[in-house]
Design a protein around this motif. Structure first.
Motif, PDB file in Angstrom:
ATOM      1  N   VAL A  88       0.853  -1.192   0.000  1.00  0.00           N
ATOM      2  CA  VAL A  88       0.000   0.000   0.000  1.00  0.00           C
ATOM      3  C   VAL A  88       0.884   1.235   0.000  1.00  0.00           C
ATOM      4  N   ARG A  89       0.482   2.248  -0.747  1.00  0.00           N
ATOM      5  CA  ARG A  89       1.210   3.517  -0.789  1.00  0.00           C
ATOM      6  C   ARG A  89       0.279   4.640  -0.366  1.00  0.00           C
ATOM      7  N   TYR A  90       0.757   5.518   0.505  1.00  0.00           N
ATOM      8  CA  TYR A  90      -0.035   6.642   0.992  1.00  0.00           C
ATOM      9  C   TYR A  90       0.458   7.987   0.482  1.00  0.00           C
ATOM     10  N   SER A  91       1.546   8.028  -0.240  1.00  0.00           N
ATOM     11  CA  SER A  91       2.061   9.305  -0.718  1.00  0.00           C
ATOM     12  C   SER A  91       2.569   9.170  -2.140  1.00  0.00           C
ATOM     13  N   ASP A  92       2.100  10.062  -3.000  1.00  0.00           N
ATOM     14  CA  ASP A  92       2.596  10.107  -4.371  1.00  0.00           C
ATOM     15  C   ASP A  92       4.015  10.667  -4.435  1.00  0.00           C
ATOM     16  N   GLU A  93       4.486  11.208  -3.329  1.00  0.00           N
ATOM     17  CA  GLU A  93       5.842  11.774  -3.290  1.00  0.00           C
ATOM     18  C   GLU A  93       6.919  10.696  -3.213  1.00  0.00           C
ATOM     19  N   VAL A  94       6.523   9.446  -2.963  1.00  0.00           N
ATOM     20  CA  VAL A  94       7.479   8.348  -2.846  1.00  0.00           C
ATOM     21  C   VAL A  94       7.371   7.498  -4.110  1.00  0.00           C
ATOM     22  N   THR A  95       8.481   7.409  -4.819  1.00  0.00           N
ATOM     23  CA  THR A  95       8.519   6.609  -6.043  1.00  0.00           C
ATOM     24  C   THR A  95       8.924   5.173  -5.714  1.00  0.00           C
TER      25      THR A  95
END
Length: 185
Positions: A88-95
């Motif tokens: 799961v990813r919660y931030s678009d800032e993390v590639t």
């Protein structure tokens, strides 16, 4: 799932409001797990009602920022190997390149500030006995006392909640999430 859940329609008005706000924000693959998790917490509504303002505040309204908070969460997930947390990813800032850099913390894409926080979060989630004065000295080079405290509180939250997911079998070894772009296991 080893603990019963409260259906949303049977939750307290406050918890129903929080659920109505959070459910639409969840990634679709994560939503069924989050609904079970939220329903389990609703068994103790007075505690859940105190938890959620803290939970949402330390996660999404801290002075660390969304990118680093997400990377620390993934560093802890890398240690606990929770398949749900890893995918799961919660931030678009993390590639995904950032995610791949988390295990060794030496990638050129990471700033010294990020490396310090990720080293701490990785140790916190993997071997907290290895945390010593050198971790705090490194953190002090990049963070205020307030931010270091927020890092510790966030790490405790992420680790503890991830373990609740596992021990209650909300997430288990046969987690039905598709293999995603998470950190290699």
């Amino acid at each position: 799932m080893l603990v019963n859940t409260v259906p949303k329609e049977s939750m307290t008005p406050y918890l129903r409001t929080v659920a109505d706000e959070l459910y639409p924000q969840m990634p679709q693959d994560f939503l069924p797990h989050f609904e079970r998790y939220f329903g389990m917490l609703a068994n103790a509504p007075e505690h859940a009602e105190r938890l959620f303002p803290y939970y949402l505040g330390i996660w999404f309204e801290n002075s660390i920022g969304p990118r680093l908070t997400e990377m620390m969460r993934l560093a802890i997930a890398n240690g606990t190997q929770c398949p749900l947390c890893l995918n799961v990813r919660y931030s678009d800032e993390v590639t995904e390149a950032d995610v791949a850099a988390i295990p060794d913390q030496q990638a050129a894409s990471l700033s010294p500030r990020e490396r310090a926080a990720l080293r701490f979060a990785s140790a916190f989630g993997g071997d907290h006995h290895a945390i010593g004065a050198e971790h705090f000295k490194e953190l002090e080079e990049h963070f205020s006392d307030r931010q270091i405290t927020e890092i510790m509180l966030f790490c405790a939250l992420a680790l503890g909640l991830g373990r609740i997911l596992k021990v209650t079998e909300i997430v288990d070894a046969a987690c039905p999430l598709p293999a995603g772009p998470g950190v290699a296991r």
